[in-house]
Motif scaffolding. Sequence first.
Motif, PDB file in Angstrom:
ATOM      1  N   ALA A 119       0.974  -1.599  -0.073  1.00 48.65           N
ATOM      2  CA  ALA A 119       0.278   0.156  -0.161  1.00 48.65           C
ATOM      3  C   ALA A 119       1.108   0.956  -0.078  1.00 48.65           C
ATOM      4  N   LEU A 120       0.670   1.945  -1.345  1.00 46.17           N
ATOM      5  CA  LEU A 120       1.118   3.652  -0.859  1.00 46.17           C
ATOM      6  C   LEU A 120       0.267   4.838  -0.512  1.00 46.17           C
ATOM      7  N   SER A 121       0.932   5.669   0.654  1.00 46.18           N
ATOM      8  CA  SER A 121       0.245   6.318   1.595  1.00 46.18           C
ATOM      9  C   SER A 121       0.560   7.429   0.631  1.00 46.18           C
ATOM     10  N   LEU A 122      -0.562   8.963   1.177  1.00 40.93           N
ATOM     11  CA  LEU A 122      -0.238  10.267   0.233  1.00 40.93           C
ATOM     12  C   LEU A 122      -0.002  10.901   1.302  1.00 40.93           C
ATOM     13  N   ARG A 123       1.236  12.249   1.695  1.00 43.00           N
ATOM     14  CA  ARG A 123       1.418  13.318   2.522  1.00 43.00           C
ATOM     15  C   ARG A 123       2.450  13.693   2.236  1.00 43.00           C
ATOM     16  N   THR A 124       3.596  13.415   0.875  1.00 40.22           N
ATOM     17  CA  THR A 124       4.574  14.114   0.594  1.00 40.22           C
ATOM     18  C   THR A 124       4.503  14.030  -0.712  1.00 40.22           C
ATOM     19  N   LYS A 125       5.305  15.146  -1.434  1.00 41.40           N
ATOM     20  CA  LYS A 125       5.273  15.292  -3.487  1.00 41.40           C
ATOM     21  C   LYS A 125       5.342  13.755  -3.573  1.00 41.40           C
ATOM     22  N   ASP A 126       6.465  12.983  -2.526  1.00 42.47           N
ATOM     23  CA  ASP A 126       7.115  11.991  -3.551  1.00 42.47           C
ATOM     24  C   ASP A 126       6.120  10.908  -3.982  1.00 42.47           C
ATOM     25  N   ASP A 127       5.602  11.342  -2.334  1.00 40.33           N
ATOM     26  CA  ASP A 127       4.363  10.559  -2.284  1.00 40.33           C
ATOM     27  C   ASP A 127       2.989  10.159  -4.022  1.00 40.33           C
ATOM     28  N   ALA A 128       2.886  11.356  -3.405  1.00 36.17           N
ATOM     29  CA  ALA A 128       2.272  11.701  -4.587  1.00 36.17           C
ATOM     30  C   ALA A 128       2.552  11.220  -6.671  1.00 36.17           C
ATOM     31  N   GLU A 129       4.024  11.661  -6.778  1.00 33.10           N
ATOM     32  CA  GLU A 129       4.516  11.100  -7.951  1.00 33.10           C
ATOM     33  C   GLU A 129       4.983   9.492  -7.757  1.00 33.10           C
ATOM     34  N   LYS A 130       5.025   8.426  -6.395  1.00 29.37           N
ATOM     35  CA  LYS A 130       4.637   7.267  -6.637  1.00 29.37           C
ATOM     36  C   LYS A 130       3.429   7.025  -7.249  1.00 29.37           C
ATOM     37  N   ILE A 131       2.347   7.697  -6.703  1.00 33.33           N
ATOM     38  CA  ILE A 131       1.034   7.514  -7.061  1.00 33.33           C
ATOM     39  C   ILE A 131       0.360   7.041  -8.154  1.00 33.33           C
ATOM     40  N   TYR A 132       0.637   8.491  -8.330  1.00 27.56           N
ATOM     41  CA  TYR A 132      -0.036   9.140  -9.968  1.00 27.56           C
ATOM     42  C   TYR A 132       1.029   8.658 -10.711  1.00 27.56           C
ATOM     43  N   THR A 133       2.455   7.947 -10.534  1.00 30.03           N
ATOM     44  CA  THR A 133       3.632   7.353 -11.504  1.00 30.03           C
ATOM     45  C   THR A 133       2.568   5.907 -11.419  1.00 30.03           C
ATOM     46  N   ALA A 134       2.188   5.081 -10.892  1.00 31.16           N
ATOM     47  CA  ALA A 134       1.798   3.954 -10.362  1.00 31.16           C
ATOM     48  C   ALA A 134      -0.017   3.853 -11.413  1.00 31.16           C
TER      49      ALA A 134
END
Lengths: 399, 104
Positions: A119-134
């Motif tokens: 599971a990914l989580s969303l808090r930081t810019k890096d988290d967002a990058e991972k989610i939107y890339t996936a």
Amino acid sequence: MDAICIIGAGDCGARAAFALRENGFSGAINLINAEKGIPYERPPLSKPDEHGQFVREIAASERYDAAKITLLSDVNVTSIDRRISSLFLSDSSVLAYDRLLIATGATPRDFPNDPDECALSLRTKDDAEKIYTAAKNAKNAVIIGAGLIGLELAAELRGQNIDVTIVEMAPAALGRAVPKAEADRIVERHISAGVRFIFDAKIDRLAKGMVALEDGEKLSAELIVSAIGVSPNIDLAESAGLDCGNGILTSSTLATSDPKIFAAGDCACFDHPRYGKIRLECWRNALEQGECAALAMLGGCEPFQKLPWFWSDQYELGLQVVGRPDPADTITTRDLGKAATISFYSSADGVLNAAVGLGVGNAVAKDIRLAEMLIEKGARPPLTSLTDPTVNLKKLLRS
Amino acid sequence: MTTWIDACAVGDIDEEDVIRFDHEDRTFAIYHSPDGAFFCTDGLCTHEEVHLADGLVMDYVIECPKHNGQFDYRSGEAKRAPVCVNLGTYETKVENDRILILVN
């Protein structure tokens, strides 16, 4: 006073740094940023704009230079030594402070049964990058948690034509933050967009590409995001011996149990004149407490008494909530037209306590702002005038 | 080149309020001040592109409907964080009960 240090360069810490200068402080300001790069705003992470852009800097780097704010990025504070009023940093440097603001924010709770960290989580810019890339290569996604972040992300992923299932352990979406009527309307909008909700869900385990429920159903999930809330970052404060509970405990002026140290934003559990001890996790609170803490560090003694306020954007819908809606209050609803409504929460003696607006875009913004001013004023607007859309709230405010 | 554009009728804007006006590919906010004068600024907040016509006007201040940044709509001056960049302003005049704005 020569030096002020701020731990945490989110919306709260960065705002505090600028507010110190705006209020005449001429000493050194060290703004310590655990992340790389220039501090950015968090709200767009779960609500990218129409171009998919989700990074917006709080201020351009020249503004830090112009305000003589020393921004130290990609470095952590490892400890606070209160005896010598100094911070020890991960790059082995030591910073002395006359006043210290802890604005360390919060961290997403980990989903408990996720041995392979799927599971990914969303808090930081890096988290967002991972989610939107996936998301670019995903046909389906499971979001665990039907809170604001989970729902905003669901709306965004549906916009990218990804099948979305939201798995929620509770019987309904949005918990206590948003009243049932508005929460139901938001859920219906998601369902009409094709989102599947599973409430009262019991998750057995997460695996790569799959979420297994206890009833045996296996949900395909090329993207799994856990959005089950956050915990305040209090480790540094606890290690330094500051009083902590659900957050770093502060007075109404945001001072911790050490009068040289203040806490603000998501990490602070403060004494609100209206609500008692509360901790808020919203953007505007982060900014306003940053400003209040800056003034308090400079010797001000104004208590922080702003009302909680937050917004959420999902699809074309805009939600705004001010105050703390209590289902035990008398609820009166005003129809603003074009499918926008505002519900007012008044106590038995008629005092307005909270308001919840839901409509397209920012249709409810003016009236929510006026409701906020009415609440701050302690107004007792007649219920009939609250429901009547021809009664201008601005006139009620000035009456 | 600057041109006067017919934007709306005087009666279209309540006193101490704002409306949106779109012209070609641009969008504006037109204000009716409490003392009966009219002003015009860029329509979108300089912080994030949120239209100011959904915001609240109190006296001479417009507040962004989303993030509560404030501007003095007479000068366009940014008054409260998170906004830090001023709004563009445009001259207005009233002719035959119509509000005209000077657009370049």
